[in-house]
Write an enzyme that holds these catalytic residues in place. Structure first.
Site, short mmCIF file in Angstrom:
data_model
loop_
_atom_site.label_atom_id
_atom_site.label_comp_id
_atom_site.label_asym_id
_atom_site.label_seq_id
_atom_site.Cartn_x
_atom_site.Cartn_y
_atom_site.Cartn_z
N GLY A 128 39.25 39.13 43.16
CA GLY A 128 38.05 39.85 42.63
C GLY A 128 38.55 40.43 41.00
O GLY A 128 38.76 39.69 40.44
N ASP A 129 38.34 41.78 41.22
CA ASP A 129 38.79 42.17 39.80
C ASP A 129 40.23 43.17 39.69
O ASP A 129 40.23 43.96 39.08
CB ASP A 129 37.59 43.41 39.36
CG ASP A 129 37.45 44.36 40.42
OD1 ASP A 129 37.80 44.38 41.59
OD2 ASP A 129 36.50 45.37 39.85
N GLU A 130 41.12 42.65 40.77
CA GLU A 130 42.16 43.48 40.79
C GLU A 130 43.51 42.58 40.44
O GLU A 130 43.38 41.38 40.60
CB GLU A 130 42.58 43.65 42.23
CG GLU A 130 41.41 44.61 43.03
CD GLU A 130 41.86 45.00 44.45
OE1 GLU A 130 43.07 45.51 44.62
OE2 GLU A 130 41.18 44.68 45.15
#
Length: 341
Positions: free
Chosen positions: A243-245
């Site tokens: 994801g956005d990690e």
């Protein structure tokens, strides 16, 4: 009984003799070349007819030559062409009946491959019965097969390396992935190397996807990957773990100060809008970090759990900041929080 009684006299024309022995020399008693086989003429040049053998070849065996019959008495001959590339020959000489002349038959011996290469020889330059051609072709075939096997092995190694890199790489950003992060973490823990573990999560990323589309979201992720890669050292590892990690592993850091400095640079840069197709994409980031040196026995699951907790501490405290969690082992030192300011 004398075997010569059973051997009739016969005469061979030079052409026929050349077919049987393409590298023969016919020498008169003074060692002048009267005739030569076609392959030897190709190597020596046709202007050698009438020349002294010693002017064309340097003799190694026999070392001294006074008369043509000295060649026949030497049993085995060794000589080299005087002209470049100095091709070597081995041979045998026999006296001709009723004359003081000798017939010399030469071959390349073990140097046949070099001779074929140096003089551009083909199978027509050898007698049809000469096994050296079959052996040469076998050697060339073996070399060709070994060359193809080497190329195949290189292709397989390259494919294996590419597959391994793909298995450790995030396709969208080109960063390393979670698997690579876990491998690096295990290696550092096994070696006892201290490091900082940094977990970054983007703020307001969902709004970018919802309002501008997934193309804009993918663009933001790629740009953040570039920012992170440009902010760290060559020895550091930057990974996208989903994801956005993002997780960063920074070897040899034992003090929180450089982690805070790095986090401040990243938070400042990420706050700037990213343009996608002329439209600004505005996001932020929250960061958590732990130092392996703060643990008496650092373990992967504990570090990942604590850095996750540090990340959500940053989010809970208002986002846009970095939290360095200091564990209870050694005794609790609390969490150090800093923001982009």
């Amino acid at each position: 009984m004398d075997g010569d009684h059973f051997q009739p006299d016969f005469t061979l024309a030079p052409g026929a003799l050349g077919q049987l022995m393409p590298m023969y020399l016919h020498l008169d008693s003074d060692c002048r070349i009267r005739a030569a086989g076609p392959t030897l003429l190709k190597l020596m040049g046709t202007d050698v007819i009438g020349a002294d053998l010693r002017a064309v070849f340097s003799l190694r065996r026999p070392a001294k030559l006074r008369h043509a019959h000295d060649l026949a008495q030497a049993m085995r001959l060794r000589m080299n062409l005087r002209r470049a590339p100095g091709t070597g020959f081995k041979g045998v000489a026999v006296p001709l009946r009723g004359a003081e002349e000798v017939l010399v038959n030469l071959s390349f011996g073990y140097a046949v491959r070099e001779a074929v290469r140096d003089h551009g020889l083909s199978d027509t330059d050898f007698a049809p019965t000469d096994l050296v051609i079959e052996l040469l072709y076998l050697a060339e075939a073996k070399a060709a097969v070994m060359g193809e096997l080497a190329k195949m092995n290189l292709r397989l190694r390259s494919a294996k390396q590419q597959a391994e890199e793909q298995a450790l790489t995030d396709a969208l950003t080109g960063l390393f992935n979670r698997r690579a992060m876990e491998q690096k973490l295990s290696l550092l823990l096994a070696s006892g190397t201290n490091f900082a573990l940094v977990h970054l999560d983007l703020d307001y990323f969902k709004e970018v996807n919802d309002t501008l589309g997934h193309g804009a979201g993918d663009h933001v992720l790629s740009e953040v990957g570039k920012i992170l890669s440009g902010a760290v050292r060559e020895t550091d590892l930057v990974t996208r773990v989903g994801g956005d990690e993002f997780i960063l592993i920074l070897p040899d850091l034992t003090d929180p100060a450089p982690v805070h400095q790095l986090g401040a640079r990243i938070l400042e840069r990420v706050k700037l809008p990213f343009l996608h197709e002329g439209r600004p994409c505005r996001i932020g980031a929250s960061i958590g970090a732990v130092l392996s040196a703060d643990y008496s026995r650092p373990e992967a699951y504990r570090l990942l759990s604590d850095v996750d907790h540090a990340l959500y501490t940053s989010k809970r405290e208002g986002r846009g900041q970095l939290t360095v969690l200091r564990p209870d082992d050694p005794p609790s030192m609390g969490a150090e929080v800093s923001d982009a300011g």
